[in-house]
Design an enzyme around this catalytic site. Sequence first.
Site, PDB file in Angstrom:
ATOM      1  N   GLU A 308       0.832  -1.201   0.000  1.00  0.00           N
ATOM      2  CA  GLU A 308       0.000   0.000   0.000  1.00  0.00           C
ATOM      3  C   GLU A 308       0.869   1.254   0.000  1.00  0.00           C
ATOM      4  O   GLU A 308       0.560   2.243  -0.661  1.00  0.00           O
ATOM      5  CB  GLU A 308      -0.921  -0.030   1.233  1.00  0.00           C
ATOM      6  N   GLU A 311       2.298   1.683  -3.360  1.00  0.00           N
ATOM      7  CA  GLU A 311       1.232   2.161  -4.246  1.00  0.00           C
ATOM      8  C   GLU A 311       1.022   3.659  -4.050  1.00  0.00           C
ATOM      9  O   GLU A 311       0.864   4.416  -5.013  1.00  0.00           O
ATOM     10  CB  GLU A 311      -0.067   1.391  -3.955  1.00  0.00           C
ATOM     11  N   CYS A 335      -8.164  -2.097   4.023  1.00  0.00           N
ATOM     12  CA  CYS A 335      -8.030  -3.241   4.935  1.00  0.00           C
ATOM     13  C   CYS A 335      -9.363  -3.649   5.527  1.00  0.00           C
ATOM     14  O   CYS A 335      -9.545  -4.783   5.943  1.00  0.00           O
ATOM     15  CB  CYS A 335      -7.102  -2.911   6.084  1.00  0.00           C
ATOM     16  N   SER A 355      -7.080   1.813  -2.337  1.00  0.00           N
ATOM     17  CA  SER A 355      -5.859   1.067  -2.625  1.00  0.00           C
ATOM     18  C   SER A 355      -6.238  -0.310  -3.166  1.00  0.00           C
ATOM     19  O   SER A 355      -7.151  -0.954  -2.667  1.00  0.00           O
ATOM     20  CB  SER A 355      -5.045   0.904  -1.344  1.00  0.00           C
ATOM     21  N   LYS A 394     -15.243  -9.865   7.594  1.00  0.00           N
ATOM     22  CA  LYS A 394     -14.192 -10.711   7.025  1.00  0.00           C
ATOM     23  C   LYS A 394     -14.769 -12.018   6.485  1.00  0.00           C
ATOM     24  O   LYS A 394     -14.218 -12.632   5.587  1.00  0.00           O
ATOM     25  CB  LYS A 394     -13.145 -11.006   8.083  1.00  0.00           C
ATOM     26  N   GLU A 397     -15.803 -11.076   3.177  1.00  0.00           N
ATOM     27  CA  GLU A 397     -14.650 -10.781   2.331  1.00  0.00           C
ATOM     28  C   GLU A 397     -14.035 -12.061   1.769  1.00  0.00           C
ATOM     29  O   GLU A 397     -13.711 -12.149   0.584  1.00  0.00           O
ATOM     30  CB  GLU A 397     -13.604  -9.997   3.122  1.00  0.00           C
ATOM     31  N   GLU A 402     -13.823 -12.818  -6.253  1.00  0.00           N
ATOM     32  CA  GLU A 402     -12.513 -12.514  -6.852  1.00  0.00           C
ATOM     33  C   GLU A 402     -11.364 -12.967  -5.949  1.00  0.00           C
ATOM     34  O   GLU A 402     -10.198 -12.881  -6.337  1.00  0.00           O
ATOM     35  CB  GLU A 402     -12.400 -11.012  -7.143  1.00  0.00           C
ATOM     36  N   CYS A 552     -10.441  -1.942  14.275  1.00  0.00           N
ATOM     37  CA  CYS A 552     -10.726  -3.384  14.337  1.00  0.00           C
ATOM     38  C   CYS A 552     -10.987  -3.863  15.753  1.00  0.00           C
ATOM     39  O   CYS A 552     -11.746  -4.812  15.963  1.00  0.00           O
ATOM     40  CB  CYS A 552      -9.562  -4.162  13.767  1.00  0.00           C
TER      41      CYS A 552
END
Lengths: 625, 403
Positions: A308, A311, A335, A355, A394, A397, A402, A552
């Site tokens: 990141e 990037e 994240c 990102s 999560k 996710e 993908e 988190c």
Amino acid sequence: MKHLKTSRAPISQKAYVPSAPENVDTIGGTVTVQINSKTMTVPFGTTILEACRMSDIYIPTLCAHEDLGIGGHCRLCLVDVEGMRTLQASCAFPITAPLKVKTSTIAVRKARKHIMELLLSEHVGECYACVKNGNCELQDLAKEMGVDSYMFGHDNVSKYPVDRSSYSVIRDMDKCVNCRRCVRTCIDLQEVGCLEAIGRGAETHIDTFMAKPLAEVVCINCGQCINRCPTGALYANDPSDEIWRAIEDPTKHVVIQTAPSPRAAIGEEFGLEPGISLTKELNTAIKRIGFDKVFDTNFTADLTIMEEGTELLTRIKKAVVDGDESVKLPQFTSCSPGWVKYIEHFYPEYLDHLSSAKSPQQMFGTIIKTFYAEQAGIDPKDIVSVALMPCSAKKFECNRPEMDASGYKDVDYGLTAREMAMMIKEAGMKLPSLPKSDFDNPFGLGSGAGLIFGATGGVMEAALRTVYELVTGREVPFEKLRIEAVRGFEGVKQSSVVLENVVPDWSFLEGVELKFIVAHGTANAKKVMELLKAGELYDVHFIEIMACPGGCLGGGGQPVPTNEKIRKARAKAIYAEEETLPVRKSHENSHVAEFYAKFIPEGPCSHKSHELLHTHYTKRGKFIL
Amino acid sequence: MHNDIVNTIHESSLLFSNYEAGSGIKKALEMGRDDILFELKASKLKGRGGAGFPTSTKWMLVAAATGADKFIICNADEGEPGTFKDRVLLMNAPFLILDGMVVGGYTVGAAHGYIYLRGEYVYMRQFLEDCLNEMREKNLLGNNICGKEGFNFDISIVMGAGAYVCGEETALIESLEGQRGEPRNRPPYPVNTGLCGAPTTVNNVETLAAVPHIILMGGEKYAERGTSASSGSKLFSISGDCEKPGVYELNWGITINELLAKVGAYNTKAVQVGGASGICIPKSKFDRKLAYEDVATGGSIMIFNESRKMLHVLKNFMEFFVEESCGQCTPCRIGNQKLLEGVEMIEKNQYTFAHINNLKELGETMKVASKCGLGQSSPNPFLSILEDFKEEIFHAKSDGVYK
């Protein structure tokens, strides 16, 4: 209707804040209130409930929650206010004039008991067969009030089917007592608004838009509603049965990665005070349960920072040096899967700002089934990859279509801290008294920068430590590497650091003021996005957003209950543990360097890294067919 | 459309008498705010929606409240079962109400008024819009009304969507803001924090209609009518077992017996005063007076003769509340269901007196524990009918244990 306001949250659900003087020492800054026999002085506008708590008088509450606006729905907190015809809900009554309050008259106690009985009469189900058994506010209240029979009956006929459509959140509305904490959480705290009271009178219940399954509305899976539900009406989708099965299956190689936040909170499930980290005890428990390997998600957090951060620098370079106008700045962190789904639904036109680096969980998933499988000589199809996360999103996710860069489902199961605690209990262990053990190699080393991902501002702090040092060749100029500007629980934090005397590679950044913003909770994310929309953030470079309040550590998979005090204790534990670690910067993690050398020699953001460690997003929009 | 609706007005002493549109406004603007409040106070006018809050006090509180915006809302969400007097007023004396709103707006310092019109009254919307346009043409609405420099006021009509609870003023405000119509916590009260957080007065149609008359005739003259605690006249919506149902304007203080004689009701067993949330008066108490100090009412009078079964009457009311509770607070949402279940148990003769007594206590709890007036008054019919008609209702149980 030009006068009418446009905000979505009803005024009635927002806390009423009377215009109190700023300084309570001025005349009119305080009010005298007599509670039972005790007279006390409280700041103007304090609610009766708060005043009672200050003077250690216990008032039963159900719909009230520290994180949320005033409800006044359940009526359990009724008290007798002298001069009022009816009993008053103490949670909703601000003291603005001298009052005499009685908290346990016969009428008050009878009313509370009646209300409790009414709540139980429509609460379908039995406590033994409930996920919240033992940690249920309704159960506790019934016990406190000495409910020994069902005065007004007890319904055992299911009225609503259980909604299991979501990968993350399960809704069992039979257990709902209409306290509307979830509604207020969804609208006030998160500004998502996918849950609302529907119907009138006896038909009133909490539902989604057009009563669609949760998977088909704008739910971001943050699970904050789960953390605040006083009953078992909302809970996370629990994969532990499948995991147990995989552990028993001799053909499967079961590995688990553990994120920093569950370690700082899981002790609460075993009766410990909030704020005690049990990282190494947890490793022991996991191994004893029968997992083959336990890895530290901090490792891929470091990897995330490398990807990141690179990037970000690349984007800045493209924008500043190459004058490439297609480059989108500020760059957002990606994240938090709750935040990712939020922006996909509500601001899909800004997805290019996100990102492309995967979250630490998904990076780990990929490298476990590629790099690790290769190193360990295991067929990736036989690997079952579990992620212990503080998060309900999560679970969604890891099921995104993908997320299969390894050729398999990268992460098989997302497990919450609560579910892990349940597994440990089922295995007959008392976590706090277990011996300590380390993480397994080759990903045994995670830096402190990865650890602080768990608190709001942590990703930013970790990124700054690395980016600043890459660009200037020096450590960030803060004592003990503490970047206080991004720490703390303020909703939106904005700060900047000037890059001076940069190394030749980054000479174009000489004198640049690196501006960054940190926000947590999607209500704050919305504020940031609205500023971005209004064009006010054109000179900001990097924005960290976490979907959950506190980051988190306040995630939807963390132990219940939650409030700011608990979240602060968890944050303290994380920051304290961080300073004990030998490596505190992602780029100094030797295992990460080794990983790149062995597996992606071209380095961060290279072609192979893009294939494995980066992803893309979906424009979802608010209207889903 | 106007003429398609037949409104039966049997008797009127004041409200439907001749009133020249705009005359109340003109007089009020000459008087000034303080004098208007003084006359209102002298008139002892109380809210006609049923709760009976002194109108002068409400307006004074809004006038004294600080806020850039203030609002006046006309509560035309006439939803109480058995009430239809506001409909008649709106169709037969619209300018009385609209003038009352303008006077109210002037008095409290509001620049805008809203009429929250019951969803079922959508047929009269065009008629009312025409009235508003007529007033705008005559400069009774708009800027510098009647030449009064700086007094700008206009009125909009907003339709309700058919929820009974939206007659409760804070639920009405929520609905007006476009939210789900649910009562708010009080305090804060609408006079401080009302529509969009601004000081707001919410007045019943009939209250507003009385204002121009009070302005014209003087508060003391108005207070000569009625009793000392209940001044003026009141519209009663009479329905049920009588020869001449319809709207009656009578002075406060009339006894139920006198009223029954007027409307041609014979063999009357019970009178439900105040709609579903009101109380049921048995024959033995027909000498009670209709007044705020005795039997207060928003005007709904339902007459039941000897042929009616009181348990059915009660069941009907309870079914109404089970459906019309907003569902927000526990006592009202579930409590009404339990009371209805109790009625059904009695109907099937499957009850114990112990349980019925529990339910009566629950009713008492609902009266003090509910969030708004709906839940606080919904146990009224349950409590009063079971008490006053217990011989009729519990005849099936012969053991006579009931106390």
